[in-house]
Design an enzyme around this catalytic site. Sequence first.
Site, short mmCIF file in Angstrom:
data_model
loop_
_atom_site.label_atom_id
_atom_site.label_comp_id
_atom_site.label_asym_id
_atom_site.label_seq_id
_atom_site.Cartn_x
_atom_site.Cartn_y
_atom_site.Cartn_z
N GLU A 37 11.27 -4.12 5.25
CA GLU A 37 10.30 -3.86 6.11
C GLU A 37 10.35 -3.87 7.98
OE1 GLU A 37 7.89 -1.80 5.21
OE2 GLU A 37 7.12 -2.80 2.79
N TYR A 88 0.74 -1.53 0.20
CA TYR A 88 -0.10 0.14 -0.10
C TYR A 88 0.71 1.19 -0.08
CZ TYR A 88 1.64 -0.51 4.86
OH TYR A 88 2.56 -0.84 5.89
N GLY A 89 2.25 1.01 -0.17
CA GLY A 89 2.98 2.05 0.30
C GLY A 89 4.10 2.51 -0.55
#
Length: 180
Positions: free
Chosen positions: A92, A17-18
């Site tokens: 991440e 989503y980023g």
Amino acid sequence: MGVEEELQEEKSFIFTYGTLKHGFANHVLMQDLISTKDAVYLGVYRTIEKYPLVCGPYRVPFLLNFPGSGDRIWGELYAVSQIGLSRMDELEGITRNHYERLPIEVVRGGVDGTENVKVMKAEAYYGHKSFAQQMWKKNGEKGFCEYNQQEALGYVKRKDRPVDVTFVDQIRLFVSSSSD
């Protein structure tokens, strides 16, 4: 069972989503994984549930695991191999408590009704639970439905961030600072 089915079974579905999306700073990782057949782009998807999507320090996006708050989030879905997954986990910061990889349900983007819609069970990288509530409060309990070029303005790549302070410490400083 054929080789193709075995390969498919080893894939995880990851909702990005980023910065991993097309056109953003970390998409180079996805391009690399696609080139080595460790990821397959499946298209634009949207979450079934509403979630908060906010920015933290350096305009880094965080999906927060508070279902029912925020908006339905737009992103991209990938089928990723175990090798690809370990590379994504490293980026991440899973072992450094930056993000947690947890389940999420998504549908192909642009679909408004739910009849004849295939719900995909995937995983997403959520902001770590150790700071999620503070991050939500810091953002005024307001998020956005898509990390786009406007939201990304001011994003600072990891290589350009201070090296003498951990990212978790930067998050703590960010959530504890007074709003301007």
